[in-house]
Scaffold this motif. Sequence first.
Motif, short mmCIF file in Angstrom:
data_model
loop_
_atom_site.label_atom_id
_atom_site.label_comp_id
_atom_site.label_asym_id
_atom_site.label_seq_id
_atom_site.Cartn_x
_atom_site.Cartn_y
_atom_site.Cartn_z
N VAL A 1 -3.05 -8.99 -6.35
CA VAL A 1 -1.90 -8.69 -7.21
C VAL A 1 -1.89 -7.20 -7.55
O VAL A 1 -2.90 -6.63 -7.96
CB VAL A 1 -1.95 -9.51 -8.52
N THR A 2 -0.74 -6.59 -7.33
CA THR A 2 -0.49 -5.20 -7.73
C THR A 2 0.63 -5.24 -8.76
O THR A 2 1.65 -5.89 -8.54
CB THR A 2 -0.09 -4.35 -6.51
N ARG A 3 0.42 -4.58 -9.91
CA ARG A 3 1.38 -4.70 -11.00
C ARG A 3 2.12 -3.38 -11.21
O ARG A 3 1.52 -2.31 -11.21
CB ARG A 3 0.64 -5.11 -12.28
N GLY A 4 3.45 -3.48 -11.34
CA GLY A 4 4.27 -2.30 -11.56
C GLY A 4 5.22 -2.49 -12.72
O GLY A 4 5.43 -3.61 -13.20
N ILE A 5 5.79 -1.38 -13.19
CA ILE A 5 6.81 -1.41 -14.24
C ILE A 5 8.08 -0.80 -13.66
O ILE A 5 8.08 0.32 -13.15
CB ILE A 5 6.39 -0.61 -15.49
N LEU A 6 9.17 -1.58 -13.75
CA LEU A 6 10.48 -1.10 -13.34
C LEU A 6 11.24 -0.76 -14.61
O LEU A 6 11.64 -1.63 -15.38
CB LEU A 6 11.17 -2.21 -12.55
N HIS A 7 11.39 0.54 -14.86
CA HIS A 7 11.99 1.00 -16.11
C HIS A 7 13.51 0.81 -16.10
O HIS A 7 14.13 0.67 -15.04
CB HIS A 7 11.65 2.47 -16.35
N ILE B 1 3.54 2.07 -10.51
CA ILE B 1 2.49 1.06 -10.35
C ILE B 1 1.38 1.36 -11.34
O ILE B 1 0.94 2.51 -11.48
CB ILE B 1 2.00 1.02 -8.89
N VAL B 2 0.95 0.32 -12.07
CA VAL B 2 -0.05 0.52 -13.13
C VAL B 2 -1.38 -0.18 -12.83
O VAL B 2 -2.40 0.15 -13.44
CB VAL B 2 0.50 0.04 -14.49
N LYS C 1 0.83 -1.20 0.00
CA LYS C 1 0.00 0.00 0.00
C LYS C 1 0.87 1.26 0.00
O LYS C 1 0.61 2.22 -0.73
CB LYS C 1 -0.93 0.01 1.22
N THR C 2 1.92 1.24 0.81
CA THR C 2 2.80 2.41 0.90
C THR C 2 3.57 2.62 -0.40
O THR C 2 3.81 3.76 -0.82
CB THR C 2 3.76 2.28 2.10
N LEU C 3 3.96 1.52 -1.05
CA LEU C 3 4.57 1.63 -2.38
C LEU C 3 3.60 2.30 -3.36
O LEU C 3 3.99 3.16 -4.15
CB LEU C 3 4.93 0.24 -2.92
N ALA C 4 2.33 1.91 -3.28
CA ALA C 4 1.32 2.47 -4.19
C ALA C 4 1.09 3.95 -3.92
O ALA C 4 0.91 4.74 -4.86
CB ALA C 4 0.01 1.69 -4.08
N ILE C 5 1.11 4.35 -2.65
CA ILE C 5 0.95 5.77 -2.32
C ILE C 5 2.08 6.58 -2.97
O ILE C 5 1.87 7.69 -3.46
CB ILE C 5 0.91 5.97 -0.79
N LYS C 6 3.26 5.99 -3.01
CA LYS C 6 4.44 6.68 -3.56
C LYS C 6 4.54 6.59 -5.07
O LYS C 6 4.92 7.55 -5.74
CB LYS C 6 5.70 6.09 -2.91
N TYR C 7 4.17 5.44 -5.65
CA TYR C 7 4.49 5.17 -7.06
C TYR C 7 3.28 4.99 -7.98
O TYR C 7 3.47 4.72 -9.16
CB TYR C 7 5.38 3.93 -7.16
N TRP C 8 2.08 5.12 -7.48
CA TRP C 8 0.89 4.94 -8.32
C TRP C 8 0.32 6.29 -8.67
O TRP C 8 0.06 7.11 -7.78
CB TRP C 8 -0.14 4.10 -7.55
N ASN C 9 0.09 6.55 -9.95
CA ASN C 9 -0.37 7.88 -10.34
C ASN C 9 -1.83 8.15 -9.93
O ASN C 9 -2.29 9.27 -10.01
CB ASN C 9 -0.16 8.15 -11.84
#
Length: 227
Positions: free
Chosen positions: A204-210, A217-218, A180-188
Motif C-alpha cells: 500500500v502506498t498512501r497519497g493525499i489528493l488536495h 505521496i506520504v 513507483k513512477t508516481l512516487a518518483i514524481k509526487y513523493w518528497n
Amino acid sequence: MLATEVYLVRHGETMFNQLNKVQGWCDSPLTVKGIDDLKRTANALAQVHFDNMYSSDLKRAIDTVHLMKDANIVSEIGKIKKLPEFREVFFGSFEGDDIDQTWDKIAQAAGIGHETNVQKIINQIGIEEFREATKKADPRHLAENKEELDERMIRAIRNLHELTKNEKRVLVVSHGDFIKTLAIKYWNNSDGHHDIQFPNNGSVTRGILHDDGRFEIVDYNKDAEDL
C-alpha cells in the motif's frame, strides 16, 4: 471540496511475475501466492472506511480490488469504476517476453553493453533514460517513454480528482512500475530523478489528493504488517 486520502494498492503476484516475463498492458492471472498475500493486505484494511474503490482496467487489478472490497467490513462500495489511466507502464513489443533478455536489449540500446539486472541499468543511466532506451530498443517503438508516461500520470491524477471531489478516502488498485513512477514524481522522499525501491505485490502506498488538484505521496510501499 475536500482533500482525499488515496490508498494505492499494487495487485498481487501473477503468473507472468512468477515466470519472469515482461508484464505491462498484457495480463496474466493471479497466483495462489498472489491471492494469499492480497488476503493479508485486505484483512489489514478490513476496518478502514473507504468512500469508494477504483481499479486499473487490467484483470489482475480488477481481481485484486474485489478481494479488497469483499474483505472490508466498514465500507459500502458499489460497482467498481475502472480507470485505464492507472494501467501499468506499456512495454510495447516486449510484452510477454523474457524479462532478463528484455533488460539486456534495453541496456544495449542505452549504450552500456550487456546487463540483465534492471536495478543496475537504472542506477547507471537513470529512470528517465531507461524509459527512452526502452522505446528505442522496442522494434516497433511502441513502449511508453518518459513524456508519454508523464502525460498519462497527470491525466490519471486529474481524472481521479474529478471522481473523488466528495470522497474523503478511496482505494485504487494499480501496478508496480506505475506506482513507483508516481512516487518518483509526487513523493518528497524522491528527488524526481533517481530510482526508488520497487513496490511489493499487495503493498500500500498512501497519497493525499488536495482540493486544488495537487497530489502528494506520504507513505510508500507498506506491507500488510506495517499498516
